[in-house]
Design an enzyme around this catalytic site. Structure first.
Site, PDB file in Angstrom:
ATOM      1  CB  ILE A  70       3.911   0.772  15.480  1.00  0.00           C
ATOM      2  CG1 ILE A  70       2.724   1.670  15.843  1.00  0.00           C
ATOM      3  CG2 ILE A  70       3.502  -0.686  15.423  1.00  0.00           C
ATOM      4  CD1 ILE A  70       1.576   1.627  14.840  1.00  0.00           C
ATOM      5  CE  LYS A 116       4.537   7.144   7.456  1.00  0.00           C
ATOM      6  NZ  LYS A 116       3.439   7.964   7.955  1.00  0.00           N
ATOM      7  N   GLY A 139      -2.808  22.483  13.491  1.00  0.00           N
ATOM      8  CA  GLY A 139      -1.445  21.961  13.325  1.00  0.00           C
ATOM      9  C   GLY A 139      -1.400  20.452  13.134  1.00  0.00           C
TER      10      GLY A 139
HETATM   11  N1  HSE Z   1       2.669  12.927   8.156  1.00  0.00           N
HETATM   12  C1  HSE Z   1       2.685  11.634   8.722  1.00  0.00           C
HETATM   13  C2  HSE Z   1       1.281  11.258   9.208  1.00  0.00           C
HETATM   14  C3  HSE Z   1       3.602  11.496   9.903  1.00  0.00           C
HETATM   15  O1  HSE Z   1       0.364  12.066   9.120  1.00  0.00           O
HETATM   16  O2  HSE Z   1       1.132  10.143   9.633  1.00  0.00           O
HETATM   17  C4  HSE Z   1       4.993  11.212   9.531  1.00  0.00           C
HETATM   18  O3  HSE Z   1       5.111  10.000   8.866  1.00  0.00           O
END
Ligand code: HSE
Length: 433
Positions: free
Chosen positions: A133, A202, A184
């Site tokens: 994005i 983030k 996974g």
């Molecule tokens: N582990 C992160 C997620 C992905 O599950 O969104 C990488 O930022």
């Protein structure tokens, strides 16, 4: 045609994706850039995940950073130790830098932003937030004319997948997590994702850009999804709501709220329909109004898409001799700009409370009496089941209240003899009072 030389640090999953895009779309990208984008060197100490010309490979990252021909260094090693040293070295040598390293930028990025500004080099980090994005670009450029009112995002795919699965199947958190790990979708050690820390990284990056200065990572209030129970998802459904892990930044009266926690939102909210591993960010700007961005937040090719977008932008800047965009980076601390972070006890909002109480006369009045003492008004209530002398769930939705008052009231309620376990609380967003 001018040649722009790229050096890559790390040929793991994302690095291999970047090589695939740069090689697979070579002619297209050269045309779009107006120059020849060439991978000149790749540093990798492990086994490369993609076949590349062995002449490009080195085990020594400094052969990339010290190469005077290299214009753009792409850091895809991850972590906050070696990666930090290498990023700073690259910038201090005048290289433009592209990184997908959210932990590094969120926890120690101030130094890197400041170094980039001092050295007047470009720093691209589109891939650090929400994979494919183009949210960094949108906040930094598309919304630059706005005072951002709020950011609310589903910025972690693993937790969104788990919560979506729990909602669809009615299964418990632990069951869904184990299944996600087996497939996974979740890491063997899922703490970073399920604990809310990845989302907070983030939020730190996005919030710092949107509000123009660096938010201390330690100032973000972080709660994970471990406490979300199937029973609360079921009650949320009855109330016309969903539980999502939201990363929230809101500015009000010169103070900024920055928090990550499971949140109840109405089904009608744009974010409610974002399921599975998808990410989405909802932003309100004073001029732009509400906008929503959604897409794949992780994975090899979605992340590579954003890394290459940064490489292309920087290559453009180089060939057109555009000055660095470092002035748009958050190079000062939020506190130094006079913006205060609002502690969680001072936020105001609506609350979902689940009280497990013995089903006998007078219990409700005891609980609501304590809430009343702290000025918390109940908007609606559900009581389910009948179990003589055993605990049954009572769900209360409050009108807007002060979180500090709610926490104090819950401490008292948790001590009531008729209450069997600590009250479960979820903050609510997007629901009119
Ligand atoms: N582990 C992160 C997620 C992905 O599950 O969104 C990488 O930022």
């Amino acid at each position: 045609m001018k040649i722009i030389n790229v050096g890559i640090l790390g040929l793991g999953t994302i690095g291999s994706g970047v090589v695939k895009v740069l090689q697979g779309h070579q002619a297209l990208l050269d045309r779009r850039v107006g120059a020849r984008l060439r991978i000149r060197r790749i540093a990798e100490v492990g086994t490369p995940r993609i076949e590349v010309d062995p002449k490009l490979l080195t085990r020594d990252a400094r052969e990339v950073i010290d190469d005077p021909q290299i214009d753009i260094v792409v850091e895809l090693i991850g972590g906050t130790t070696v990666a930090k040293t290498l990023c700073l070295e690259a910038v201090n040598k005048g290289k433009h830098l592209v990184t997908a390293n959210k932990a590094l930028l969120a926890e120690q990025g101030l130094e890197i932003y400041q170094a980039a500004a001092t050295k007047r080099v470009d720093l691209g980090f589109e891939a650090s937030v929400c994979g494919a994005i183009p949210i960094i670009r949108s906040v930094r450029e598309g919304l630059v004319a706005n005072q951002v009112r709020s950011i609310m995002g589903i910025v972690n795919g693993t937790t969104n997948y788990i919560l979506t699965k729990m909602t669809e199947s009615g299964q418990a958190f632990a069951t869904v997590l184990a299944e996600a790990q087996a497939k996974g979708y979740a890491e063997a050690d899922p703490t970073l994702d399920v604990g809310g820390f990845d989302a907070a990284h983030k939020l730190q990056i996005l919030g710092s850009l949107a509000y123009g200065s660096y938010i201390r990572y330690s100032d973000i209030h972080i709660e994970g999804i471990q406490k979300v129970e199937a029973v609360d998802i079921e009650f949320a459904r009855e109330l016309g709501c969903r539980i999502k892990l939201l990363a929230i930044a809101k500015e009000e009266q010169g103070e900024l709220e920055v928090r990550v926690h499971p949140t109840m939102i109405p089904d009608s909210h744009l974010l409610a329909s974002v399921g599975g591993v998808y990410n989405a960010v909802h932003i309100r700007g004073d001029s732009a109004g509400s906008l929503m961005f959604s897409g794949r937040g992780a994975g090899q090719m979605p992340t590579a898409s954003s890394v290459v977008a940064d490489i292309v932008e920087i290559a453009h800047n180089i060939i057109f001799h555009r000055p660095s965009r470092a002035s748009l980076l958050p190079t000062t601390l939020m506190a130094d700009e006079g913006i205060r972070i609002r502690p969680i006890e001072r936020i105001r909002g609506r609350y979902y409370l689940r009280i497990m109480a013995v089903d006998k006369p007078g219990v409700l009045s005891k609980v609501s009496g304590v809430l009343g003492e702290y000025n918390i008004s109940i908007a609606s209530m559900i009581q389910k089941g009948r179990a003589e002398q055993a605990a049954v769930p009572i769900v209360m939705l409050t009108h807007e209240a002060n979180e500090g008052d709610v926490q104090k009231a819950l401490k008292r309620i948790n001590h009531l003899e008729v209450v069997a376990q600590d009250v479960v609380l979820f903050r609510m967003e997007g629901i009119e009072d």
